[in-house]
Write a protein that holds these residues in place. Sequence first.
Motif, PDB file in Angstrom:
ATOM      1  N   THR A 382      -9.147  73.440  90.400  1.00 19.77           N
ATOM      2  CA  THR A 382      -9.591  72.137  90.872  1.00 19.77           C
ATOM      3  C   THR A 382      -8.414  71.174  90.927  1.00 19.77           C
ATOM      4  O   THR A 382      -7.436  71.322  90.189  1.00 19.77           O
ATOM      5  N   VAL A 383      -8.526  70.175  91.798  1.00 21.37           N
ATOM      6  CA  VAL A 383      -7.427  69.227  92.033  1.00 21.37           C
ATOM      7  C   VAL A 383      -7.972  67.806  91.921  1.00 21.37           C
ATOM      8  O   VAL A 383      -9.105  67.534  92.336  1.00 21.37           O
ATOM      9  N   ARG A 384      -7.166  66.937  91.361  1.00 19.64           N
ATOM     10  CA  ARG A 384      -7.526  65.517  91.323  1.00 19.64           C
ATOM     11  C   ARG A 384      -7.287  64.882  92.682  1.00 19.64           C
ATOM     12  O   ARG A 384      -6.382  65.267  93.418  1.00 19.64           O
ATOM     13  N   ALA A 385      -8.101  63.889  92.991  1.00 25.06           N
ATOM     14  CA  ALA A 385      -8.012  63.257  94.306  1.00 25.06           C
ATOM     15  C   ALA A 385      -6.696  62.522  94.509  1.00 25.06           C
ATOM     16  O   ALA A 385      -6.257  62.345  95.650  1.00 25.06           O
ATOM     17  N   ASN A 386      -6.056  62.094  93.433  1.00 22.19           N
ATOM     18  CA  ASN A 386      -4.794  61.351  93.568  1.00 22.19           C
ATOM     19  C   ASN A 386      -3.566  62.238  93.388  1.00 22.19           C
ATOM     20  O   ASN A 386      -2.460  61.735  93.161  1.00 22.19           O
ATOM     21  N   SER A 387      -3.747  63.557  93.465  1.00 22.66           N
ATOM     22  CA  SER A 387      -2.607  64.458  93.305  1.00 22.66           C
ATOM     23  C   SER A 387      -1.646  64.304  94.480  1.00 22.66           C
ATOM     24  O   SER A 387      -2.063  64.190  95.652  1.00 22.66           O
ATOM     25  N   ARG A 388      -0.362  64.332  94.166  1.00 23.94           N
ATOM     26  CA  ARG A 388       0.656  64.174  95.191  1.00 23.94           C
ATOM     27  C   ARG A 388       0.694  65.394  96.101  1.00 23.94           C
ATOM     28  O   ARG A 388       0.687  66.530  95.645  1.00 23.94           O
TER      29      ARG A 388
END
Length: 610
Positions: A382-388
């Motif tokens: 899973t990935v955070r929405a603010n990931s670069r």
Amino acid sequence: MSDIPSTSRGPGRPGLFETFLADNESTEGSDMDIDPSESSYEYDIPSDPFASSDSETENSAGTPRAAKRRRVAEQEAAAQPRQDDNGNPDWIPVQPPEPEADPGSRASFLPRNVGPRNAPPRNSQPISYIELFLDQELLVHMVRETNRYANAFLTDDAVIEWIREHPNSRFKKWPSNGISVVLLKKYLGLSINMGLVQKKRLTSYWSTQPSQATPYFNAVMPFWLFSLINRMIHVNDNTTEVPRGADGFDPWHKVRPILDRFNDSFKRHYVPSENVSIDESMIGMKNRIVYIQYMPNKRHARFGIKKFELCDSNGYVYHMELYAGKDFDIRHDEGQAHGVVMTLMSKSHLLNKGYHLYTDNFYTKPHLAEVLFQNDTYLTGTVRANSRGMPAEITKAKLKVGETTYRRKGDILAVAFREKQSQKKPVILLSTRFPAENVTKEKRGKEVTKPVMVSHYNQFMGGVDVSDKKVCHVAAERATHRYWVKVFRHLIDIALLNAYEIYLLNTDGRKLSRHDFLVSVVETLCTATDEVPRQATPQHHLVLLPGRKEMDCTICSDRKGGKRRRSRHWCPACSVGCHEKCAARLDHTQGSARRGVKRRVTDQDQEDSD
């Protein structure tokens, strides 16, 4: 010139108002079927739909055909591969089902024989699997360090003075030659049994009340001996510890030998399956130390010492690292999460072998996925929405229930998926292993369609959580002021769990439950041939009292009879005074010596005195 401003947008072309009138006149009395030949003028449509002349840009901004051409151009441009500022391919939309990549261009899973290795013969007894980790060499090391610490502690001047002031102190009962491996096994066996028979107080296990008695504990070892070993237990030499702030300081010095040995033995006796996971866990405690962390999402222990674990999908802990705070953090240019993943994978020797790693949104980043893929390791998480580096079409997607949207950048596939109405925002995942493909499964009598990477993530991500759940139910941990003792017991619990997982894979037919497995281990450890040592004589000797202090001689002094005789010497182990000339008549093995009661003079003593 008229005072009314012209609506024309260019020389030689009518304005919008004139065009509207002309169109109405040409279509009057018809079914609004426009014939281009009857139009008041003809549009100059270029052959290239993406090319536009200066006059068209200037004059056709508000025409219906120009708006249509603009929409078509935007759709065509969106379908074309885009590039970022560095000229690399950018995220492009893909639709399922996406064809899988050529197997020849993908890394293959190299390990062939996953599961136990260097294990005991099949269908061995449970104690054989415990000895894979708690081997004789480690037990001898623990006995040596425990006796070293006990000798240093009991010979300290302050402790000697304290023992003299407390005649009934348990420290006077410490075995003269220290503990043995057999006694240590008994201590560990009873400690493990405390996780199966849980009581709030330690003394309750030796209670003699009929309603609370557990006779097995007292039959194996008396309370005074168990409490002594529990007080003196050590696994490293305190004299080699580097002070805090100095170069080479290790915050986990007290448990470093057993931590490193367990990490080595975990890898020596097991080969993980293709799907592994990395996550953080907690050793629950609230001791007043700087290493305590707070993690509200860990329900079993919100406060405690954090550790990072790499686990197999069945819960086998393959490698772990304790976290001591940012001052001792794993340094990496890409941040802590990147450094933790690369450190665990490197120390586990799993890179370049085709393993598939699952992580949560704390670790998963596009750059990490690229680095792992270059090392022949797949990543799904899973990935955070603010990931670069994530595309806005994924992080800002507005989806209905059951909808998905995919974007691909080279070997990395990102997906946003909303599964249910209560889910306000879609879940975002990233993978280098799966194509854009949906899978339909039956759930509670209904068919549910979800991305294939979501289905595999739910199946293989919970290795660390499975380990925590299994350890928590029968943990031998107990509240203590010494934080490292709880860490030590937690490491023992993890070794017991890993031993059971190897037992399951190395046993045919009917297998013991984990409870029965631990009961068998406890009974084997607690059955020893050596007798429990009692108080011995070699350490008993007369010592000159400090200063000008004196004590009543326990042999020749009699206060009740009016014959009080003082001595400058005493026996620290017995905590009684004694003249040097009376030392030969002092029986150190009698309990009255520890209570300072006058010795009964035997007939042989009387003869010797005569």
